[in-house]
Design a protein around this motif. Structure first.
Motif, PDB file in Angstrom:
ATOM      1  N   ILE A 162       0.865  -0.823   0.020  1.00 50.45           N
ATOM      2  CA  ILE A 162      -0.148  -0.531  -0.258  1.00 50.45           C
ATOM      3  C   ILE A 162       1.064   0.796   0.180  1.00 50.45           C
ATOM      4  O   ILE A 162       0.687   2.394  -0.947  1.00 50.45           O
ATOM      5  N   LEU A 163       2.135   1.997   0.707  1.00 50.39           N
ATOM      6  CA  LEU A 163       2.781   2.026   0.875  1.00 50.39           C
ATOM      7  C   LEU A 163       3.456   2.508  -0.415  1.00 50.39           C
ATOM      8  O   LEU A 163       4.446   3.270  -0.553  1.00 50.39           O
ATOM      9  N   GLY A 164       3.934   1.027  -1.128  1.00 52.23           N
ATOM     10  CA  GLY A 164       4.603   1.038  -2.556  1.00 52.23           C
ATOM     11  C   GLY A 164       5.848   1.095  -2.392  1.00 52.23           C
ATOM     12  O   GLY A 164       6.884   1.409  -2.623  1.00 52.23           O
ATOM     13  N   GLN A 165       6.622   0.755  -1.527  1.00 46.43           N
ATOM     14  CA  GLN A 165       7.973  -0.213  -0.599  1.00 46.43           C
ATOM     15  C   GLN A 165       7.984  -1.529  -0.696  1.00 46.43           C
ATOM     16  O   GLN A 165       7.376  -2.644  -1.155  1.00 46.43           O
ATOM     17  N   GLN A 166       9.158  -1.903  -1.888  1.00 40.94           N
ATOM     18  CA  GLN A 166       9.578  -3.414  -1.908  1.00 40.94           C
ATOM     19  C   GLN A 166       9.731  -3.750  -0.210  1.00 40.94           C
ATOM     20  O   GLN A 166      10.870  -3.561   0.227  1.00 40.94           O
ATOM     21  N   ALA A 167       9.365  -4.381  -0.205  1.00 42.13           N
ATOM     22  CA  ALA A 167       9.212  -5.391   1.281  1.00 42.13           C
ATOM     23  C   ALA A 167      10.254  -6.707   1.033  1.00 42.13           C
ATOM     24  O   ALA A 167      10.577  -7.142  -0.370  1.00 42.13           O
ATOM     25  N   THR A 168      11.591  -6.672   1.413  1.00 43.15           N
ATOM     26  CA  THR A 168      12.222  -8.593   1.622  1.00 43.15           C
ATOM     27  C   THR A 168      12.160  -9.475   2.290  1.00 43.15           C
ATOM     28  O   THR A 168      10.988  -9.716   3.218  1.00 43.15           O
ATOM     29  N   TYR A 175      17.397   2.822   5.300  1.00 43.14           N
ATOM     30  CA  TYR A 175      16.895   1.698   4.221  1.00 43.14           C
ATOM     31  C   TYR A 175      16.808   0.545   5.177  1.00 43.14           C
ATOM     32  O   TYR A 175      16.347  -0.577   5.543  1.00 43.14           O
ATOM     33  N   VAL A 176      18.141   0.435   6.214  1.00 40.16           N
ATOM     34  CA  VAL A 176      18.357  -0.142   6.720  1.00 40.16           C
ATOM     35  C   VAL A 176      17.726  -0.743   7.818  1.00 40.16           C
ATOM     36  O   VAL A 176      17.143  -1.798   8.021  1.00 40.16           O
ATOM     37  N   ASN A 177      16.910   0.433   8.336  1.00 41.34           N
ATOM     38  CA  ASN A 177      17.016   1.039   9.773  1.00 41.34           C
ATOM     39  C   ASN A 177      15.445   0.052   9.112  1.00 41.34           C
ATOM     40  O   ASN A 177      14.880  -0.591   9.932  1.00 41.34           O
ATOM     41  N   HIS A 178      14.478   0.378   7.970  1.00 42.26           N
ATOM     42  CA  HIS A 178      13.206  -0.316   7.353  1.00 42.26           C
ATOM     43  C   HIS A 178      13.204  -1.301   7.438  1.00 42.26           C
ATOM     44  O   HIS A 178      12.865  -2.083   7.983  1.00 42.26           O
ATOM     45  N   HIS A 179      14.130  -1.991   7.387  1.00 43.16           N
ATOM     46  CA  HIS A 179      13.953  -3.402   7.311  1.00 43.16           C
ATOM     47  C   HIS A 179      14.376  -4.101   7.803  1.00 43.16           C
ATOM     48  O   HIS A 179      13.570  -5.690   8.284  1.00 43.16           O
ATOM     49  N   LEU A 180      15.378  -3.430   9.355  1.00 36.86           N
ATOM     50  CA  LEU A 180      15.103  -4.554  10.238  1.00 36.86           C
ATOM     51  C   LEU A 180      14.202  -3.983  11.515  1.00 36.86           C
ATOM     52  O   LEU A 180      14.218  -4.753  12.515  1.00 36.86           O
TER      53      LEU A 180
END
Length: 285
Positions: free
Chosen positions: A159-165, A279-284
């Motif tokens: 929904i936020l247009g982000q790529q999920a790991t 970027y790293v903080n978002h995925h962590l």
């Protein structure tokens, strides 16, 4: 033969038969049952009970009845897979209870459900206001599945247009103080790594009741002694702390130099490091 010995032998034989039949009928028999599976369970239980407790009953007849009620559900399941109309007749069809945000009273009456029943099902799905629900359907097995309205749906990366790991399931690598080698290998890890991680937390393998590793390679453990609290994993916080220190150092270097070319270089790299931190903080998280 004494009656008690006859009943004992019958109990053991039919317990084994009942176990084999249940295994043969598959896992669906152990989950929520449809109408036909419910009837099958009742009949099989009744046949076994009568055959065991009534010494005058010929056990061969009981075994024959079990054979029939073993083959019959399998035949029904096979035909249900092949034919939707047959499946709808024996297993039932889903019933829509809420559509486009409106409660369908006629369908509630058809399924003999009251509005209290519906509200209870909504509450069990964490919806306390019927107006928050866009669509609700009663499945043949009796479960109500709900689709909330768009504004009440949880926010997702899509929904936020982000790529999920991509994230793999956690692997249980320690159980009851023993290492499980197959899950450890599935996580692309080895015993040397595990021993090093346990040493970091000052814990011996024998004291670990449960140990799991996530897709990021972080080990979490539960100890036999509930009075002891194992150390929290520190890899992620240390990684972020190191990156933030590098970014802060670049800003200090930029302020400390009078060379415009070097100052620009430090500022550019500081911004790039901040982007990497975000970027790293978002995925962590």
């Amino acid at each position: 033969m004494p009656t008690w010995i006859d009943i004992l032998i019958r109990s053991v034989v039919f317990l084994v038969l009942l176990f084999l039949i249940t295994k043969g009928l598959g896992k669906k028999q152990m989950s929520q049952l449809n109408i036909f599976q419910y009837i099958t369970g009742i009949v099989i239980g009744s046949v076994v009970a009568i055959t065991i407790t009534d010494p005058t009953t010929n056990p061969v007849y009981g075994i024959l009845a079990l054979a029939v009620w073993f083959l019959l559900p399998i035949t029904v399941e096979f035909l249900s897979i092949k034919s939707k109309s047959f499946r709808n007749f024996f297993q039932g069809k889903e019933t829509i209870l809420i559509q486009d945000g409106k409660i369908l009273e006629d369908n509630l009456k058809k399924e003999r459900l009251t509005i209290d029943d519906l509200l209870g099902e909504l509450r069990s799905n964490q919806f306390f206001n019927a107006s928050d629900v866009e669509f609700a359907v009663l499945e043949p097995k009796g479960k109500v599945n709900i689709l909330p309205k768009k504004e009440n749906q949880p926010v997702t990366p899509k929904i936020l247009g982000q790529q999920a790991t991509p994230e793999k399931e956690p692997q249980t690598i320690i159980m009851d103080g023993s290492v499980l080698l197959e899950p450890l290998s599935n996580a692309s890890l080895n015993k040397e790594w595990l021993e090093a991680e346990l040493a970091k937390q000052d814990v011996s393998l024998e004291n670990v009741f449960l140990g799991q590793v996530d897709s990021d390679g972080q080990l979490t453990i539960d100890l036999y002694d509930d009075q002891l609290t194992p150390a929290e994993p520190t890899e992620k916080p240390l990684l972020l702390a190191s990156m933030k220190k590098c970014q802060a150092d670049l800003e200090v270097f930029a302020l400390a130099t009078n060379n415009q070319h070097s100052k620009q270089l430090y500022n550019n790299n500081s911004k790039r490091m901040q982007q990497a931190i975000d970027y790293v903080n978002h995925h962590l998280e």
